[in-house]
Each structure stands twice: as C-alpha cells, then as structure tokens.
Motif scaffolding. Structure first.
Motif, PDB file in Angstrom:
ATOM      1  N   TYR C 155      -9.867  -3.078  -5.762  1.00  0.00           N
ATOM      2  CA  TYR C 155      -9.570  -2.523  -7.193  1.00  0.00           C
ATOM      3  C   TYR C 155     -10.607  -1.623  -7.689  1.00  0.00           C
ATOM      4  O   TYR C 155     -10.486  -0.434  -8.075  1.00  0.00           O
ATOM      5  CB  TYR C 155      -9.381  -3.874  -8.285  1.00  0.00           C
ATOM      6  N   SER C 215      -0.023   1.141 -12.285  1.00  0.00           N
ATOM      7  CA  SER C 215       0.296   1.155 -10.779  1.00  0.00           C
ATOM      8  C   SER C 215       2.071   1.458 -10.516  1.00  0.00           C
ATOM      9  O   SER C 215       2.759   0.775 -10.383  1.00  0.00           O
ATOM     10  CB  SER C 215       0.455  -0.621 -10.357  1.00  0.00           C
ATOM     11  N   HIS C 220       0.180   2.645  -6.562  1.00  0.00           N
ATOM     12  CA  HIS C 220       0.316   1.492  -6.902  1.00  0.00           C
ATOM     13  C   HIS C 220      -0.422   0.507  -5.649  1.00  0.00           C
ATOM     14  O   HIS C 220      -0.015  -0.854  -5.803  1.00  0.00           O
ATOM     15  CB  HIS C 220       1.852   0.906  -6.749  1.00  0.00           C
ATOM     16  N   THR C 223      -1.986  -2.608  -6.007  1.00  0.00           N
ATOM     17  CA  THR C 223      -1.390  -4.055  -6.932  1.00  0.00           C
ATOM     18  C   THR C 223      -1.144  -5.111  -6.308  1.00  0.00           C
ATOM     19  O   THR C 223      -1.529  -6.213  -6.768  1.00  0.00           O
ATOM     20  CB  THR C 223      -0.105  -3.329  -7.631  1.00  0.00           C
ATOM     21  N   ILE C 299       5.526  -3.626 -10.807  1.00  0.00           N
ATOM     22  CA  ILE C 299       5.588  -2.390 -10.707  1.00  0.00           C
ATOM     23  C   ILE C 299       6.843  -1.827 -11.130  1.00  0.00           C
ATOM     24  O   ILE C 299       6.984  -0.929 -11.603  1.00  0.00           O
ATOM     25  CB  ILE C 299       5.510  -2.074  -8.898  1.00  0.00           C
TER      26      ILE C 299
END
Lengths: 248, 647, 475
Positions: C155, C215, C220, C223, C299
C-alpha cells in the motif's frame, strides 16, 4: 550575467546527467553518490535563482541526512541487486513504452504553452516590504499565512515517527535493566529461605522433611527461577512470547 | 321486492358459504359436521330459491338488479357484482339449487364408504353450485364469464376428485382444456361485444341492439355482419360447456368422477350453461339468423351422433352420458329456431329425469361395488326394487313416453322444428324424430340389460343390495319430478301462461312465431315421435329380452359400423392426429430449440462469459507490485489519451 | 482570521497528542482499551464541534467549513468510531492490542477531516498524506504477520506512486493556473480565457491520484491484497472513513474549481465508473476469502457511488452522498460479522468457514444475510436507496450506458452476495459453532443491522442533509 548563464548550463547539465546515472548505475553505492552530486547541482541552480535558503536546506537535509541514510541502508542491507535488475529488465519494454507515450502526450500539449513575456511577480500580493531576505519571507509565510498547513505537516511527521516506533521498536525481556527502587525495597526474607539438608539428599529434595533444621540460604523458587524474573519494563506477557518466537 | 332480493341473494351465496366452511375449516370441524353444514346450506339455498321464484312470480315484476359490489372500474369499462332477478335466472336458480340440494343429500350416502375425509368433496360440490348460480344470476358478461370459468374450475376439481386414478386426472385435464378452447372464442365474443356496444351490461347491450344491426367487420376482404360473428363466437363458447359436436369429447370421459358429480354436471349445471347463454342472449341472437342456423345444424347433428354412440356403449354411465349429449342437442335445436322457451322447458325436465337416471345408475353401481359394465349385470329388479322403479320412471321420461316429463318438452321441440319448416326445419325434424326412436331403444336396452333377464355374473348379483334411505330419498323426489314435471310446468313454460311467466326475460323477434304455431302441428306429424318411441321400446324388448342373439349377430355382420359407433365415430383418434400430436411436436420443438437452446442458452452463455471474465481478472491479480504499478500507469495513459483524443 | 473554524480539527489533534502521551506514560497496565475509549470520546466531542462549527472559509483560503464538509466529517467520524469499537476485542484476541492503534486511527481520521474541509490543493494533499500515512502503518500493524507487513508495504509503495501522480497533477494545475486555491482556480476557469491543455492534464492526474485512494479500476490493484493482508480491524476502517474522505475530495475538486469543466471530466469518471463496476462484480465471483471478496465488493460500491458524480448534477451528488452513508453503515456491520468469525481462538476468513452458520449461530447468520442483501441493493434495505438515487440521477443525466452497466453489474453482484447467504443457510456445517461473540462486535453489528433494516425511517433526514451538502458544494 554571462557567468551566471555559464553556471546555469553547467549545473543543469551535470544535474541531468547525474540523475540519469542514478537510475542506470550498476553499483548502488555509485547511484547514491550520483544522487548526492545531483543534489549539489540542484542547490547551485537554486542559488542562481536567488533562493539561497532552499539551496542550503537541500544541501543540509537531503545531502547531509537523507542521502547519507540511503548510503547506510544500501551498504548495510543485504539486497541482491542482480536479482532486482532482472526484474527491471523484464519490465523495461513495457515501462519504456508507457513512458514514451506519456512523454509524447505531455510534450504534445505543453509545447503549445507560451511563457508570459512579462510575468507579474507571484509574491507581489503578500505585501512584504522589499529588501527582505527570502528566508525571512518564507518564515513569515509559513508561520503566519500557512500555519494551518505547517501544523498539519507537523502531524504527518508525528505520525511517521509513531509508525517508525510502532513497527520497529521491540522491548527485549532478556535485556537486564536496573530498577533502583525495586532493588532497595527488597528484603532478604522476600526472596531467600533457609534450607536444611539431610545428609546425602539433593537440593531439589523434599523441603518439608528438613524444615526447621540448620542449613543454608537459597531463593524461594530454586536457583533456576532467578534469571526469569524480568525487570519492570516488561509490558505484557504476550511480548515475551512474540519475541521468543520471532526475536532477532 | 326487498324480500325477494334478499331471498335471492341467500339462495346464491349459501352454497359459497358452504364451500368456504367445508373447504377451509373441513379439517377442523370434521367430516360429519361438514356434511351437515353443506347439505343444510343447500337446503336453505333451495328453499330461498323456490320462495324467491314464487314471490317474484306473484309480484310479476320486471327484471330486478340486486347490487352486491363494484368489481372492475377502469376507464369506460365497468363491471359490477350484481344479481339479476328475472324469471329466466330465477327459474334456473330454483332448478339448480333444488337438484344440487338433492345431489348433496345423495352424496352423503354415496360417499359414505370413502376412506379419505370427504369434506373436500362437499366443498367442491358447493363451489360448483355457487359458480353455476353466479353464472345464471349474472347481470353482465364479465360476471357471467366468472361463473362460466368457476364452473370449469369446479368441474375440473370434481372430475379429478379421485386424484390417485390416472384416468380421472386425464379426464379432468381433458374437460378443462376442451372447455378452455371453447372459452377462448367466448372471450373473443365478449370482447367484440364490448367493442361494439361499449358496455358489458345486459340491459345496456339489449337496449341498443337495434342501433347496431347494420354493423359489420371486414376481414380478408370479406364483410361479416357483426351480430353473426358475435353470435357464432358465443355459440362456440356454449358448445364447449354444453358438449356439442366437436367439443363433446370431454363429456363421456367426465364419468371418471364420482357419480353424484356426473349427475350434477349432466343434469343441473355446466352443460346447461350453454343453453342458458343462448336464452339469455336471445335479444342478440334473434338478429343473427345465420348463427341460429348453425345452432340448429350443430344441435341436430349432436343429437343424432350421441344417440347412435349411446346405442352400443357397454358402460352404464357412458350410455347415460351420451344421452345427455343427445338431449342437449334437442335444446339447441329449439334455441336455434328461436324457441328458447322450449329449450328452457326441456332443460328443466331433463334436469329432473337425467339427475334421476344418473343417481339411480349410481345406486346400481354402489350396489354392485363399482361395477359399471351392463353386460355383467342383469336381473337386478328383484334385488333393487326401488332403484328399478325410479329408473323406469326416468327412462319413461327420457324416452318421451306420455305422460312423463320428457314427452311434453321433447314433443314440443320436435313440433317446433316441423313448424319452422324449410330445409333446416326438415333436416332437424328428421334427425330429431329418428333420435326419438334411438333414445327409447338405448334407454330400454339399459333397463333390460341391468334389471331384467337372468343375472350374467351370479356372484355380483348375489352380493347386490338395495341402497339406504339417504340415497333413495332424493331418487324418489326426482322421480316425482320426472313423472309429473312436464305436465305441471308446461302451461308456464310454453303454454298459455308463458308470456306472463317469462315476463320479457326471453326475447322473441316480431317475425318469430314458433310458439304461436306450435298448437297447429298436424295431428299425424305430432304423433310420429311418440309412435317411434314406443317402437324403440318394442325393438329393445325384442333384442334384449326375447332374442338376445340379435344384437350380437348385428354387431358381427356390420362390424365396421359397430366399431365406428363403439369408438364414438373415432373423434378422439381424429383429434389425436389433428391436434394433439402436431401440438406435441410443436411443443417438443419449442422445448428443445426454443427453450433449451435459445432461452437457456443466452443466460448460460452470459454466465460463462461472466465466469470467464472473472477468472481473467483474477489472473491479473498476481501480487507483484511492479504489475500493479504498471497497471496504474497504463490506466493513466489510457485515460489521458482518451481525454486528449475526445476533447 | 477566525481560527475557531478549524476547532474540531484542533481539538481532535490535541486529544490525539494527549492520548499518545497518556499511552506512553501509562506504565503499569496495557492502556490500549483506555486509549480506544478516549479516542471514542474525542470522536464524539469532535463530532459535536463539527455540528456547531460556523460556516465560512479561513486560514488564508486553505480551509472551508460548509454543509458539505460537515456531512462528510460526520460520515468519517461515524465510520471511524465504529471501526474503533470493532478493533477493541479483535486486537486483544489477536494480541495486537497496543495503544498506538487508536492513536493512529485518530490521526488518520483527522486527515479525513482536513480532506473534507480542503479549500486548497495543498490542504488536499497534506490531509490525504496524513490520512494515508497513518493507514500504511496500521496495515502493517500486526508486524509479525508476513501478510500484514506485505500489505503495509504494498500500500505504501503504490500509494507513494499515486501521491506522486497527484502531486505532479497539482503542480501542473498550479503552473498553468497560477493558484492552488479552489476559489482562485474557479475564477481562472470561468474567466473566459482559452483553456490551457496543461490544466486539464493536471486534472487527469489529480483524478487518477484520487481514484487510487478510492480503489477505482484500473487503480484498484492494491485493494484485494491490502484488504486481505491487513488485520481485519484495520480493513474495517480502511473500507470506511478513508473512502468517504476521498470521495469528499473528488466531489469538491470536481464540483468547485473544475465545475465548469464538467463536460471534460464527465467522460473520464464515466469510463472509470464502468470499469470499476464491472471489475468489482466480476472479480468477486471467484473469491474464497471473505476479506478479499469485501475488497472487490467495495470496489464495486465505489463504482456505483461514482455514478452520481458522473451525472454531474445536484441530484447525482446527493445520490453519491446517500450511497456513501448507506455503504458505511453496511460496511461496518459486515466487518462486525467477519470479525466474529472465530473458532478455537483463531480468526477465520474463508467463505466456507461460514457453512451452516444459519444452524450454529442464527443471529449472526441473519445479520450477515441482511448486510449481504443490503449490499446487493435489495429493497427495502439501506443499500437499495443509495443505488436507486444514483441510478435515477444517471438516467436523468442521460447516461443510459452507465445506468445499464450499473444494473447488469448489480445482477452479477447479487450472485456473489447470495452465494454467502447460500453457504450460511443451505450448506451443512463443517465445523462447530464460532467462539462466543465479543460484545463490541455484537454491539456494532446489531446497531448497523437495525440501521440497515430501518433505514427507510431516516431516509428523509439523510436525504435532506445530503441535499443541503450538495447544494453547498454547487453554491
């Protein structure tokens, strides 16, 4: 003025070249050294632009602290750079393609951009009296107009610090620390007991049989327990377990 | 009139209450109470119906509408729940509820040997009665259709009452489907009526009939008079319910239901709905001469066809079933000549003697432990004296032997056909007169085979016993009706009091003089049907009592004809070839190609696409940061390029 | 200058520092529980202050308080509070209960508040970084778990890349417009001068940077890995407040400074929303891990919520805000149920672990089913209304393709939500019942469950507040 021009192009050329070398150098130590060179040249450019405070900050913070830290990390960590490089080579074509497209698009649009012939001074609206140094000007801006952002940035750094501690600090229960008050408050009877032994019996034998007779002093829990008595710094029992399991 | 209206409402809704109580609470209150409730409410209904008719006649008022509630109120379309009280509906209600009450009572005895609880049976019976009452008391076509379909539904439930017998289930489905096909035409007819008149209420339709006489439809370049089209469509609906030729196939099969059901369907309800519909729509039908002609042709043909088939059937109930078909043909002949009063008269007398015949047949079957083959019976007169006596009375009425009920009504119809004259009249008279002979023949064939001669299967004969009083009581009541009904009712239905009796509820066109000329039938012509009936009895006596080998010889020598009749003119086989098989083939095609390949294929393909897309997307998710970063950058470049291109 | 404008933020940061100090000095016992409670109190106080804070702009055009910021701040604080309650027992059971957890949660929430009030691209960036940095650390909080460390690192690296893109976009915007204040940008853009290409390119970069935080496909990719790897209590937070805050930024940036360029960015948001909805619904089908499934589910939800932005109308933004409110409620509840998945002291995350839950723990199963149906948008549960509003807005704005894709993906989505319900109620139990549910989880699940079922009752006030917020944004 010509001297300034020469200096500008010199600094600029070296900056671009050293930046290129940072990403292309095979030896990571060399890469960091090129980075430092780049910083110096950038600082030179700032000086030419009259931003002496930024130039100094760049040298002091980035060269003096960040780059040196990089160097330490690169030298101390056991990173297999050939392996990393393989990855780079694998993704190079895709990366290059994306880069080229992106660059083309940027150039395509930015090329139509024209510099305003006589730009108005940006800081004109701040109402600073002329002749003030830009260090002072920056200071006034940061601590007055932009105090909100300044404090917010402070919090960002604070969070970074907390993060560094949270993720890395481990208290080792095996480390011996002295707790003076605890040491002073300790009475002999708290820890020692009189043991008497019948002839030929071991120290681990049944205490009760020998109680009340003359003998010798020993800790309540036997000799083995002494080493386990941790200091007051031990926070939670689960840390023992974690550290025994995962400890360095 | 308030009393009449409320009596009338009670007569109509008491069976509904009975159906609801026995149907919904049958398990709770148990079988005995269900029976008492159901029969009790039918007695109330019948009593109220008789009282309503009596008071109504005494007051001799015009049609009265008893509003119940609003039903459909959509734009210009209005349909209300309203009970229409006039002589036509009141006489039908009286007949239906009385006969139904007797059948309810009879069922208590007949169904006493059932292993399963019979509250369901009584609920269906009452529901059936209610639907029929709703049909006859309707004030508009939509309510009529409600009753029409309610009768269809209840008949389906009753015919398939023994749902563990495959043949009963098949018969129930057959009855339902054949009726539905006819109902489709009926619905189209109602829709056309609404389009033409802008209303579905009888009063409004009949009031404006003369204005629309000239209306016509253009189809395929030809012009059709609107009334003829509507009349034919309504008649096709009536054909389905009344089992006329081409739609008759369900009726004999409906014998799979318990015998009281057969009696109810054949005597009082369901099959008479078609005749009632024509009488009810008389103000319209009178303006559709072609449709009326069609009614005569179909009626007379059915009359003859069913009588011939009835001659050779070995099954006691089937024989009577075909006789019903045949008698309905008489009624349609009458209606087709505009002689609605005669149709209603025959309908009423027929209700008595046909219910009597069916219930007596049920008594015989009951006595012989579900044996229905007449060739395994014989000589039961001594074992079942009461049943034998009432069946004789029923047959005398059916065979139109004076002075029993059938003679009065049937002779009137045959005379009417003669007096109508013309080719159509001649055709109808010839067939109807021939059928009078055939009717007597097969009726006494049945009587002789069942009750006289020597027992053919001794063990069956030995165990036979007379039914209990619960079964015999309705038989006796009906026998009285079958014996004297014609004589008593004739003056009111078609005789001197008819105009006062019907009181405008049946419409005869100004040029329709059937009723007036009825009395002027030439003496000899009027006697011919009666003579033929006696002849039929005599032939039956010869063939089945004196020389029983004659029928067998005839069957052998004219085998093709015999088989033709035995197999009901091969109608079922014909329909199987013409409709059932092609339909099944089409259904199979639609199932395999249309449903499995196309309709199932699309969602299946979509599902496969979805799953494929899913696995594809998941495959990109490798966990490598580099891949993730590149995906982001590619996304950025794509977005940027799109933006720059589109802008 | 009216410094009380930022009183909620100031109070929250001071309480954060106080709680940190309290945690450090509290030597004798583990202060995690006390710190979490203090954090909740701080959230509550801040929430009250947010409600009463005056409207207006201040801090030299860096900070603004209006109906929109108030709505988003309340959403953020609520979601963060629920996440904090969820972490109470879970962290203790997972032996990661340290007092830094609530502190970091608090600072991250502070970041979301700053984001909601941003009136300047710099504020936007600093708030975003404050919020993100705290979350990076939280993701790696279970530092001895390899997956947790990996999640945090992933991340962080990808987030840095996104931050770089965002910063680059901001610098382009600044370079071409000469200002970073929203009001100033708005003036420049409505001034009638020909639109500089660099400005819109900058806008694309900014959108991409924010889309990463939301995301949205194709940004995304982090995620699923991060949702799965992080401690579940962190995932519960991650899926909630930060999403709301990122939406706040996106809405504010697009509606206020770039509101006049709606024609330009509408298409981009539409493309991204379509890709996101498809991806969210399709990829979720093959998942076996419920946290990963929730990642794809979130998402997908972001895609639906973005539909409201794409319609670029008052009604659309109102729809997005209502959608976010319902999403946050359902999300907290669902994670409450997921956190309750424990057997013999071990946390479980596989979907088949839920098998037969309808028999072993009907309460939990019914709650979970309610959340799943709500997420699928089954009326009359909360999730239905948000969906209805954004769909209606998209149709009104003439975005038929978008609405059609939304419907199709909703149908696909129903499949995987229904699968969980099926596993719970129709499959035979494979193992015994779950461990006794911690009171904090029961509390959150029950509260959000009731809110989900009875959302209809508060639909009016919520929609009214969202309407006011949307009006503030456009006005």
């Amino acid at each position: 003025m010509i001297l300034t021009q020469i200096a500008f192009y010199l600094f600029a050329t070296v900056l671009v070249l050293s930046a290129a070398m940072v990403v292309s150098a095979r030896n990571p130590v060399h890469a960091v050294l090129f980075l430092i060179l780049g910083f110096f040249n950038a600082a030179g450019l700032f000086l030419i632009a009259g931003a002496e405070f930024l130039a100094m900050i760049l040298v002091i913070v980035y060269v003096g602290a960040v780059a040196v830290l990089f160097l330490f990390v690169v030298m101390m960590l056991d990173v297999n750079f050939t392996q990393l490089r393989e990855g780079v080579q694998r993704y190079a074509p895709v990366g290059a393609a994306i880069g080229v497209v992106l660059l083309a698009e940027l150039v395509f649009t930015v090329a139509r951009w024209q510099v305003v012939p006589h730009p108005a001074p940006i800081a004109a609206g701040n109402g600073l009296p002329p002749g003030i140094t830009n260090t002072e000007a920056l200071g006034r801006l940061i601590y007055t107009d932009y105090v909100f952002l300044f404090q917010a940035c402070g919090l960002v750094l604070m969070v970074a610090m907390i993060g560094a501690i949270v993720l890395t600090l481990r208290e080792r229960p095996s480390a011996k620390r002295q707790d003076v008050s605890k040491q002073h408050a300790r009475m002999p009877a708290d820890t020692m007991e009189m043991m008497s032994l019948s002839l030929g019996a071991g120290t681990t034998g049944n205490h009760a049989l020998a109680a009340g007779r003359d003998g010798f002093l020993r800790p309540h829990d036997g000799y083995g327990a002494v080493a386990d008595e941790g200091g007051p710094g031990v926070r939670a029992p689960e840390d023992h377990e974690a550290d025994h399991h995962h400890g360095a | 009139m308030i009393t009449v209206a409320s009596l009338f409402s009670v007569a109509v809704f008491a069976p509904l209450l009975g159906a609801l109580v026995t149907g919904l609470l049958g398990r709770v209150i148990g079988d005995p109470i269900s029976r008492i409730v159901s029969v009790g409410l039918m007695v109330v209904s019948a009593g109220c119906a008789v009282a309503a008719l009596w008071f109504g006649l005494a007051a001799s008022a015009q049609a009265v509408a008893v509003p119940v509630s609003t039903w459909v109120q959509a734009g210009g379309f209005h349909a209300a729940w309203t009970l229409r009280f006039d002589t036509l509906s009141a006489s039908m209600v009286t007949m239906v509820s009385c006969v139904s009450m007797l059948i309810h009572l009879y069922s208590v005895g007949y169904m006493s040997h059932e292993k399963n609880p019979v509250h369901r049976f009584f609920a269906y019976l009452s529901l059936f009665t209610f639907a029929m009452l709703m049909l006859v008391t309707s004030d508009n076509l939509i309510q009529l259709f409600f009753g029409w379909e309610g009768v269809g539904l209840a008949s389906y439930l009753l015919i398939g009452y023994w749902y563990d017998r495959p043949s009963a289930v098949a018969a129930a489905i057959k009855a339902f489907i054949v009726n539905r096909i006819a109902d489709l035409f009926f619905m189209v007819g109602i829709a056309l009526l609404f389009l033409l008149f802008g209303t579905v209420s009888y009063d409004n339709i009949f009031a404006t009939v003369p204005e629309h006489v000239g209306a016509s439809y253009r189809l395929f370049g030809t012009s059709f008079p609107a009334f003829e089209v509507i009349g034919v469509l309504l008649f096709i609906g009536a054909m389905g319910k009344s089992a006329q030729l081409f739609f008759h196939t369900w009726l004999p099969d409906a014998m799979e239901g318990p015998t009281p059901v057969s009696a109810l369907i054949h005597a009082a309800t369901m099959v008479t709905a078609g005749v009632f519909l024509l009488a009810r729509m008389s103000p319209l039908m009178e303006f559709a001469p072609v449709a009326k002609g069609l009614v005569v042709v179909i009626g007379a043909s059915t009359c003859f066809f069913a009588a011939t088939v009835g001659l050779v059937q070995p099954d006691i109930k089937r024989t009577i079933a075909y006789s019903t078909c045949s008698q309905l043909g008489y009624m349609f002949v009458a209606a087709g000549f505009g002689f609605y009063q005669g149709a209603m008269f025959h309908l009423t007398t027929h209700a008595f003697f046909k219910a009597l015949l069916f219930l007596s047949a049920g008594s015989v079957i009951h006595a012989l432990h579900d044996e229905q083959d007449m060739f395994r019976m014989g000589g039961l007169a001594r074992k079942l004296p009461v049943t034998c006596a009432v069946m004789w009375i029923g047959s005398l009425a059916l065979g139109a032997i004076p002075p029993f009920a059938g003679w009065w009504s049937k002779d009137a119809i045959i005379d009417g056909a003669w007096m109508a004259g013309g080719g159509l009249g001649g055709f109808a008279w010839t067939l109807c007169t021939a059928v009078a002979f055939l009717t007597a023949l097969y009726s006494w064939r049945l009587l002789f085979l069942v009750f006289h001669g020597r027992p053919r299967v001794p063990e069956l004969h030995d165990h036979a016993h007379e039914s209990g009083p619960v079964i015999l009581l309705p038989l006796l009541v009906l026998a009285v009706g079958a014996a004297f009904g014609g004589w008593l009712l004739r003056p009111w239905y078609i005789g001197e009091h008819q105009a006062a009796f019907w009181n405008g509820s049946i419409f005869n066109a100004p040029d329709n003089h059937v009723l007036a000329t009825l009395e002027h039938t030439q003496g000899l012509i009027a006697l011919v049907p009666t003579i033929l009936s006696f002849l039929g009895v005599a032939v039956a006596f010869v063939c089945y009592m004196l020389k029983p080998e004659i029928p067998a010889q005839l069957a052998r020598s004219m085998r093709p004809l015999y088989l033709f009749l035995l197999n009901k003119w091969y109608f079922d086989e014909l329909y199987d070839r013409l409709f059932v098989r092609p339909y099944r083939a089409l259904a199979r095609l639609l199932w395999h190609v249309g449903d499995e390949t196309v309709i199932d294929g699309v969602p299946r393909g979509l599902a496969r696409l979805t799953v494929g897309g899913s696995s594809g997307i998941v495959r990109i998710q490798t966990g490598s940061i580099a891949v993730y970063a590149f995906t982001m950058l590619i996304g950025l470049v794509v977005l940027l390029s799109t933006f720059l291109l589109v802008r | 200058m009216n410094w009380t404008l930022a009183l909620p933020e100031i109070v929250l940061s001071c309480s954060g520092l106080f709680i940190l100090l309290f945690g450090v000095l509290q030597k004798r016992s583990e202060p995690s529980f006390a710190c979490t409670m203090l954090t909740l109190v701080a959230f509550l106080v801040t929430g009250i202050l947010v409600v009463v804070a005056p409207d207006g702009a201040g801090y030299h055009g860096q900070f603004v308080n209006d109906g929109f910021s108030r709505f988003m701040k309340i959403l953020s604080l609520g979601a963060a509070g629920l996440a904090a309650i969820l972490s109470l027992d879970y962290n203790r059971q997972e032996k990661t209960a340290r007092f830094e957890f609530p502190v970091l949660l608090l600072f991250s929430t502070l970041g979301t508040l700053v984001m909601a009030s941003s009136a300047n691209l710099m504020t936007l960036y600093v708030g975003l970084e404050l919020q993100s940095l705290a979350i990076y650390i939280l993701c790696a909080f279970a530092r001895d778990e390899l997956t947790s460390a990996e999640a945090g690192l992933k991340y962080f690296v990808l987030g840095s890349l996104a931050s770089g893109l965002l910063l680059y976009g901001i610098s382009l915007v600044y370079g071409f417009a000469g200002t970073m204040e929203y009001a100033g940008l708005r003036q420049v853009l409505t001034g009638g001068a020909p639109l500089a290409a660099g400005l819109v390119i900058g806008l694309v970069f900014v959108i991409v940077g924010l889309a990463f935080k939301l995301s949205m496909a194709p940004f995304h990719m982090w995620t699923p890995d991060v949702y799965q790897g992080s401690p579940t209590s962190v995932t519960a937070f991650l899926a909630g407040a930060p999403k709301a805050a990122a939406f706040a930024l996106l809405l504010r940036v697009l509606a206020q400074p770039f509101g006049h360029l709606a024609g330009q960015w509408q298409l981009l948001i539409e493309i991204v929303a379509i890709a996101t909805m498809f991806l969210g619904s399709l990829a979720a089908i093959g998942q076996r891990d419920i946290k990963r499934l929730m990642a794809y589910s979130s998402i997908g939800h972001m895609g639906y919520a973005a539909m409201g932005i794409a319609s670029a109308t008052d009604a659309g933004i109102r729809g997005t805000l209502v959608y976010l409110a319902t999403y946050l409620i359902m999300n907290a509840g669902t994670f409450g149920c997921i956190l309750a998945m424990r057997r013999r002291g071990r946390a479980l995350t596989r979907i088949e672990d839920l098998a037969g839950l309808g028999r072993t723990d009907p309460t939990l199963a019914v709650l979970m089913a309610v959340f799943m149906f709500s997420m699928a948008g089954v009326p009359p549960l909360a999730g239905f209304f948000g969906k209805l509003m954004v769909f209606a807005a998209a149709v009104q704005a003439g975005l038929w393709v978008l609405a059609a894709v939304g419907v199709v993906t909703s149908v696909i989505g129903l499949f995987y939500y229904w699968r969980i319900v099926k596993v719970m109620f129709l499959d035979a139990p494979v193992a015994g019942a779950f461990d006794h549910r911690a009171p904090s989880l029961s509390f959150v699940s029950a509260v959000t469950g009731v809110a989900t079922v009875l959302f209809l009752l508060v639909l009016g006030p919520v929609t009214g507040a969202a309407q006011a917020a949307a009006a503030a944004l456009f006005g």
